[in-house]
Design a protein around this motif. Structure first.
Motif, PDB file in Angstrom:
ATOM      1  N   LYS A  74       5.332 -23.235  -6.845  1.00  0.00           N
ATOM      2  CA  LYS A  74       6.494 -22.737  -7.577  1.00  0.00           C
ATOM      3  C   LYS A  74       6.153 -22.544  -9.049  1.00  0.00           C
ATOM      4  N   GLY A  75       5.392 -23.477  -9.591  1.00  0.00           N
ATOM      5  CA  GLY A  75       4.955 -23.343 -10.973  1.00  0.00           C
ATOM      6  C   GLY A  75       4.027 -22.167 -11.164  1.00  0.00           C
ATOM      7  N   ILE A  76       3.110 -21.976 -10.221  1.00  0.00           N
ATOM      8  CA  ILE A  76       2.176 -20.844 -10.288  1.00  0.00           C
ATOM      9  C   ILE A  76       2.937 -19.521 -10.217  1.00  0.00           C
ATOM     10  N   ASP A  77       3.924 -19.446  -9.340  1.00  0.00           N
ATOM     11  CA  ASP A  77       4.744 -18.227  -9.237  1.00  0.00           C
ATOM     12  C   ASP A  77       5.422 -17.895 -10.568  1.00  0.00           C
ATOM     13  N   ALA A  78       5.849 -18.933 -11.283  1.00  0.00           N
ATOM     14  CA  ALA A  78       6.568 -18.720 -12.544  1.00  0.00           C
ATOM     15  C   ALA A  78       5.639 -18.500 -13.730  1.00  0.00           C
ATOM     16  N   ALA A  79       4.359 -18.774 -13.543  1.00  0.00           N
ATOM     17  CA  ALA A  79       3.414 -18.726 -14.661  1.00  0.00           C
ATOM     18  C   ALA A  79       3.253 -17.319 -15.223  1.00  0.00           C
ATOM     19  N   LEU A 160      -8.953 -13.499 -11.090  1.00  0.00           N
ATOM     20  CA  LEU A 160      -8.765 -13.989  -9.721  1.00  0.00           C
ATOM     21  C   LEU A 160      -7.367 -13.755  -9.166  1.00  0.00           C
ATOM     22  N   GLY A 161      -6.414 -13.415 -10.044  1.00  0.00           N
ATOM     23  CA  GLY A 161      -5.030 -13.394  -9.603  1.00  0.00           C
ATOM     24  C   GLY A 161      -4.518 -14.820  -9.512  1.00  0.00           C
ATOM     25  N   LYS A 162      -3.367 -15.009  -8.894  1.00  0.00           N
ATOM     26  CA  LYS A 162      -2.782 -16.345  -8.775  1.00  0.00           C
ATOM     27  C   LYS A 162      -3.242 -17.010  -7.481  1.00  0.00           C
TER      28      LYS A 162
END
Length: 254
Positions: A74-79, A160-162
């Motif tokens: 969820k944090g990565i999605d919001a980064a 690399l993308g997420k």
């Protein structure tokens, strides 16, 4: 910008010190994304007190306990940053951690960077032990055992993308770094200097040898989708690597 991902669960005893270690960074172009995994203590209230003061700190609240993997994702999605770094809610960074790593990444053109780190006890007292980072870490070597301390790892979103965590309750960070190295096609590069403090907890999984074995088996079986025979072969390799090779990376600090 660096996006820092910090999942939290009942972390009221440590989270203020963790956030303070981020606020003290000499590298200031960062955002901190806190993810509360349905804590039932004062973790959320402490986090909200920082959000009121700092525009670059945000909070995601889970309506039930999902575990570290989903929370990190969820944090990565919001980064929003070009780099993603991780810091668990009981660990600490040294002030120049981000500055030294981002400078190193740009100078060396690597996609994944990590560093050595020092050990502290639950009270925050130094244990005079340090886990040394390998200077170069290939996918093949990482497959044998997890050599990246998650509190020191940084990867480039630009190249690399997420990269997200596989949804396992334990050892999902190992799978994330394996995925990052596999996608990169280049080794991770390690910084010899200790840049963080890892808090050794009394109930830590690493102190439970049977749990360590079980969850590492699931990395191969469920995470990497290896067959039972292949997973068993790799867990034997893991045991040798962990106890006879990786153990040499732990040194006494002067």
């Amino acid at each position: 910008m660096v996006s820092i991902i910090t999942p939290m669960f009942n972390s009221e005893a440590f989270i203020s010190d963790t956030i303070q270690s981020i606020l003290q960074q000499t590298y200031t172009n960062w955002e901190l994304i806190l993810i509360d995994d349905n804590s039932n203590d004062k973790t959320k209230e402490i986090a909200q007190s920082y959000i009121k003061k700092y525009a670059n700190i945000s909070l995601i609240i889970n309506n039930k306990n999902f575990g570290a993997a989903i929370s990190r994702n969820k944090g990565i999605d919001a980064a929003k940053g070009n780099f993603i770094a991780f810091l668990d809610a009981d660990d600490l960074w040294k002030p120049e951690k981000l500055e030294k790593q981002i400078t190193f990444i740009k100078a060396n053109g690597c996609d994944v960077c990590f560093s050595s780190y020092s050990l502290i006890n639950e009270a925050g007292e130094c244990l005079n032990k340090q886990i040394k980072a390998l200077p170069v870490l290939t996918y093949k070597k990482l497959l044998k055992s997890n050599y990246i301390g998650n509190l020191t790892g940084v990867y480039s979103v630009k190249t690399l993308g997420k990269i997200k965590s596989t949804n396992l309750r334990k050892r999902q960070d190992w799978l994330l770094w394996l995925a990052a190295l596999k996608k990169s096609g280049k080794p991770a590069q390690g910084i010899n200097e200790s840049l963080a403090f890892y808090r050794v907890r009394e109930n830590a999984m690493s102190s439970n040898k049977l749990g360590l074995l079980k969850y590492n088996y699931w990395v191969y079986k469920k995470g990497l989708k290896f067959s039972t025979i292949k997973s068993s072969y790799f867990i034997i390799r893991f045991l040798f690597e962990h106890f006879f090779i990786k153990s040499k990376q732990t040194i006494n600090e002067i």
